[in-house]
Design an enzyme around this catalytic site. Structure first.
Site, PDB file in Angstrom:
ATOM      1  N   ARG A  47       0.812  -1.210   0.000  1.00 27.91           N
ATOM      2  CA  ARG A  47       0.000   0.000   0.000  1.00 27.91           C
ATOM      3  C   ARG A  47       0.851   1.269   0.000  1.00 27.91           C
ATOM      4  O   ARG A  47       0.569   2.234   0.697  1.00 27.91           O
ATOM      5  CB  ARG A  47      -0.960  -0.004   1.186  1.00 27.91           C
ATOM      6  CG  ARG A  47      -2.056  -1.056   1.050  1.00 27.91           C
ATOM      7  CD  ARG A  47      -3.170  -0.839   2.038  1.00 27.91           C
ATOM      8  NE  ARG A  47      -4.242  -1.797   1.780  1.00 27.91           N
ATOM      9  CZ  ARG A  47      -5.376  -1.829   2.455  1.00 27.91           C
ATOM     10  NH1 ARG A  47      -5.602  -0.971   3.416  1.00 27.91           N
ATOM     11  NH2 ARG A  47      -6.291  -2.719   2.167  1.00 27.91           N
TER      12      ARG A  47
ATOM     13  N   VAL B 295     -15.074  -5.958   3.805  1.00 28.28           N
ATOM     14  CA  VAL B 295     -13.897  -6.753   3.467  1.00 28.28           C
ATOM     15  C   VAL B 295     -12.660  -6.219   4.179  1.00 28.28           C
ATOM     16  O   VAL B 295     -11.794  -6.983   4.609  1.00 28.28           O
ATOM     17  CB  VAL B 295     -13.698  -6.783   1.937  1.00 28.28           C
ATOM     18  CG1 VAL B 295     -12.361  -7.403   1.565  1.00 28.28           C
ATOM     19  CG2 VAL B 295     -14.837  -7.560   1.279  1.00 28.28           C
ATOM     20  N   GLU B 296     -12.576  -4.899   4.329  1.00 30.12           N
ATOM     21  CA  GLU B 296     -11.419  -4.304   4.998  1.00 30.12           C
ATOM     22  C   GLU B 296     -11.415  -4.591   6.496  1.00 30.12           C
ATOM     23  O   GLU B 296     -10.372  -4.929   7.059  1.00 30.12           O
ATOM     24  CB  GLU B 296     -11.394  -2.786   4.773  1.00 30.12           C
ATOM     25  CG  GLU B 296     -10.981  -2.361   3.376  1.00 30.12           C
ATOM     26  CD  GLU B 296      -9.493  -2.539   3.120  1.00 30.12           C
ATOM     27  OE1 GLU B 296      -8.760  -2.933   4.054  1.00 30.12           O
ATOM     28  OE2 GLU B 296      -9.060  -2.289   1.985  1.00 30.12           O
ATOM     29  N   SER B 297     -12.560  -4.425   7.162  1.00 33.31           N
ATOM     30  CA  SER B 297     -12.540  -4.429   8.631  1.00 33.31           C
ATOM     31  C   SER B 297     -13.691  -5.187   9.280  1.00 33.31           C
ATOM     32  O   SER B 297     -13.752  -5.240  10.502  1.00 33.31           O
ATOM     33  CB  SER B 297     -12.576  -2.986   9.129  1.00 33.31           C
ATOM     34  OG  SER B 297     -13.828  -2.386   8.823  1.00 33.31           O
TER      35      SER B 297
ATOM     36  N   TYR C 291      -9.420  -9.815  -3.226  1.00 32.26           N
ATOM     37  CA  TYR C 291     -10.038  -8.634  -2.619  1.00 32.26           C
ATOM     38  C   TYR C 291     -11.105  -8.037  -3.546  1.00 32.26           C
ATOM     39  O   TYR C 291     -12.240  -7.775  -3.129  1.00 32.26           O
ATOM     40  CB  TYR C 291      -8.930  -7.632  -2.338  1.00 32.26           C
ATOM     41  CG  TYR C 291      -9.322  -6.282  -1.798  1.00 32.26           C
ATOM     42  CD1 TYR C 291      -9.531  -6.090  -0.438  1.00 32.26           C
ATOM     43  CD2 TYR C 291      -9.417  -5.176  -2.635  1.00 32.26           C
ATOM     44  CE1 TYR C 291      -9.841  -4.835   0.075  1.00 32.26           C
ATOM     45  CE2 TYR C 291      -9.728  -3.925  -2.137  1.00 32.26           C
ATOM     46  CZ  TYR C 291      -9.940  -3.761  -0.780  1.00 32.26           C
ATOM     47  OH  TYR C 291     -10.238  -2.510  -0.288  1.00 32.26           O
TER      48      TYR C 291
END
Length: 701
Positions: free
Chosen positions: A295, A548-550, A678
């Site tokens: 990232r 999906v992230e958290s 993802y």
């Protein structure tokens, strides 16, 4: 225009791709179009204002240095200059290099730090400091086109450079004697690296670049061929606004005291010489266990440890990545680096090459790797009748050969030599291969994001990892051993180790819940809708991404420090004027995540459809914009459509985990099966969310 958000006052629209923040926290970041203008005073005026405005060009995000990075060196040095003068560094980002001198003259900055070659034309516009280094202009073409040995070989060829560069004038003068040379202007917003890439891939015929930048590009663009030099070595220096003699004198004094020599020949030296130079060159590997881009940030177990060691000594760590594993120790002896930190196992064979090893800092086993159904395999004898796949050139092959010789009847199968251990593990996970063997620390990394494989039992004794130095560098070895003795199993070490090797299954966690019949997707729907509307996204897409992230956990934190609902990196948020403290709040985190997704989307060119643009933006959000660009370049080289995600770039991106591919990319290693998964998970969840909310809206709930 800056779109509204929770921090609108004085917050410049700024993309973190414009500046690479590594070993220091830079000062204020501004866009040239929005910065303070008209200040053309000398040093006294700057001291009264309290800051030094340093003009820099936009830079790529998450760049992975493989050798000494001159632009980063220059910026670190400029930061040190400002602080030495008692001023706060203010970094003024200029979109086009051609505008740097104009912005300086107009008073929008006080100093240019941009690898600027001194030419007569430029010297007539601004003042230059004493040289930072020397550079030659070199003709560069691609290997298939054949060598260029003189100007006669350029006749009939097309040379592409930016009109604002020093190269343009050089070729114009060459055309006077060789009028058949064609000169074409590259876009001003295309940097030298991109021009070199276009030459390597055949989009451009020939270009010209400074030898220091060419050397960097050759590390990952083997298709380039360096021709002849067009100039003698010329100074590269900082630009200072005309009419500021006191500032210029202070800059020259600082550079003289710093004893700057950037692009030196290879050198060796023990700790006292390194302290004089202020740099520790770390030879390492570009992989998930040592050093990589995630990232847009530089991370890795060896990267974190060596940076901590260098900081204890007051040194800047610079990562140097040789082309092969075997070259690590060769480059150390040649003076291309000062220490090897690459998960090496000490051996008498290696020490016989004039190398000594530090005390161990990690211990690993070679582990048999299988699937969940293989959990009953607990000892080597149970391998009978099974097949184990490893590379013949790996240490695993020797271990398994000895095991077969002891009487265990299993099939030892050779994996392709270019296949990385992580990829073989993945093929075991999906059932393509039966079993494999991997070092325990590599397996631990894989287990942080996948749950389809497991370590079954060790087939080797515990093996140490250590750093290596030249045998004559006794003081450096003593300092390393002191550092490792203090830090091994310390809080810092344990946190760093768990950061990369902790088996937490973060990414493998899957969702089971469904939206309620009310159409409510999360506790944060109102925030999601507000910022989705602001940045023109469908709110169900952002909700799916947030899950999906958290999993809608505002306290979530990733291994590399990404935080909150949208898992935003603090360094990314800082570029938008958002502090880490503010980032933990759901409102700010949602705003920052959606805004960054939008800003990433704006950087992407050529997507075939709006949907492809969205998938590209999500992949870049997960893996970093640079890895996405590497994948699109690779897709084009492999005959895939670089402008389509599903079935095209999606299929190519996982290849960036293979050394045979990622060693030829700008941003290096990427465990890029992760962004592929993802994007698919977000797309599938978005579709489910759309069905649920559309049904409620239609009165079907």
């Amino acid at each position: 225009m800056t779109r509204p958000g929770p921090h609108p006052a004085g917050s410049a629209s700024f993309h973190p791709a414009n500046v690479r923040m590594r070993t220091l926290l830079w000062g204020v970041l501004l866009l040239a179009s929005g910065c303070e203008t008209g200040e053309t005073g000398d040093l006294d005026a700057l001291r009264s204002l309290g800051h030094l405005r340093i003009l820099i060009p936009q830079l790529e995000s998450g760049h992975l240095p493989r050798q000494v990075d001159l632009l980063d060196q220059e910026r670190e040095l400029a930061d040190s200059l400002a602080r030495t003068l008692g001023l706060k560094p203010v970094w003024v980002v200029v979109e086009k290099r051609s505008d740097l001198i104009e912005q300086l003259v107009r008073g929008r900055g006080d100093l240019i730090a941009a690898n600027l070659t001194v030419t007569d034309e430029r010297a007539g516009q601004i003042a230059f400091s004493r040289p930072l280094t020397m550079a030659r202009e070199q003709v560069v073409s691609r290997v298939e086109a054949g060598p260029l040995r003189s100007a006669y070989d350029l006749e009939g060829r097309t040379v592409v450079v930016r009109r604002s560069s020093s190269f343009w004038g050089t070729i114009e003068r060459l055309q006077e004697a060789h009028p058949d040379i064609r000169l074409v202007a590259a876009p001003e917003n295309v940097d030298t690296e991109e021009i070199l890439y276009r030459v390597a891939t055949g989009a451009y015929d020939v270009t010209v670049a400074d030898d220091n930048l060419v050397t960097t590009a050759l590390a990952y663009m083997p298709g380039l061929m360096v021709g002849f030099s067009l100039t003698e070595a010329r100074p590269v220096a900082w630009g200072v606004r005309p009419g500021a003699p006191e500032l210029l004198a202070a800059v020259d004094t600082f550079l003289a005291d710093a004893n700057i020599t950037f692009r030196e020949a290879d050198y060796t030296g023990d700790l006292p010489e390194l302290l004089d130079r202020g740099v520790l060159r770390v030879l390492t590997r570009n992989n998930a266990a040592s050093y990589f881009v995630w990232r847009g940030d530089l991370v890795g177990f060896e990267y974190d440890l060596t940076n901590a060691f260098a900081a204890r000594l007051g040194l800047n760590a610079e990562m140097v990545v040789p082309p092969t594993q075997a070259a690590l120790l060769t480059w150390l002896r040649q003076g291309k680096g000062d220490v090897v930190a690459a998960a090496l196992t000490p051996s008498t064979r290696r020490e016989g090459r004039g190398i000594v090893f530090s005390q161990p800092y990690n211990w690993v086993h070679q582990m048999v790797v299988g699937r969940a159904a293989d959990s009953l395999l607990t000892e080597p004898a149970q391998l009978a009748g099974r097949s184990v796949v490893v590379r013949q050139g790996s240490s695993y092959w020797a271990t398994l050969t000895a095991l077969k010789a002891s009487g265990v009847a299993f099939d030892l199968v050779e994996a392709p030599p270019q296949m990385e251990t992580e990829e073989i593990i993945g093929l075991v996970g999906d059932g393509t291969y039966d079993l494999t063997v991997a070092d325990s620390h590599i397996l631990d990394i894989e287990l942080t994001w996948r749950d389809d494989v497991r370590g079954l039992f060790p087939v080797s004794d515990s093996m140490p990892h250590a750093w290596a130095v030249r045998e004559e560098d006794t003081q450096l070895l003593e300092a390393i051993n002191g550092f490792l003795a203090r830090e091994h199993r310390s809080l810092f070490y344990n946190l760093t180790y768990r950061k990369y090797f902790g088996n937490e299954g973060r990414i493998a966690a899957q969702a089971t819940e469904r939206p309620s019949r009310t159409g409510v997707l999360s506790p944060y729907d109102s925030l999601i809708k507000h910022y989705s509307d602001t940045y023109a996204f469908d709110w169900r897409l952002i909700a799916a991404q947030m899950f999906v992230e958290s999993r809608f956990n505002p306290s979530a934190e990733s291994f590399a420090g990404a935080v909150g609902l949208m898992q935003v990196m603090p360094s990314t948020a800082a570029g938008f004027g958002v502090s880490r403290t503010s980032l933990i709040h759901p409102d700010t985190n949602t705003y920052m995540g959606v805004r960054y997704l939008d800003h990433t989307k704006q950087q992407i060119e050529g997507a075939e459809t709006p949907e492809d643009l969205t998938w590209f933006a999500l992949a870049a959000y997960n893996a970093g914009f640079g890895h996405l660009e590497d994948a699109r370049r690779l897709a084009e080289q492999l005959g895939k459509n670089p402008n389509v995600w599903f079935g095209e770039v999606e299929e190519v991106m996982p290849l960036l985990a293979r050394r045979s591919y990622h060693r030829q990319t700008q941003y290096g290693y990427c465990r890029c099966s992760e962004p592929v998964s993802y994007v698919r998970r977000i797309r599938n969840r978005e579709r489910a969310y759309r069905r649920a909310t559309d049904s409620v809206a239609a009165g079907e709930g």
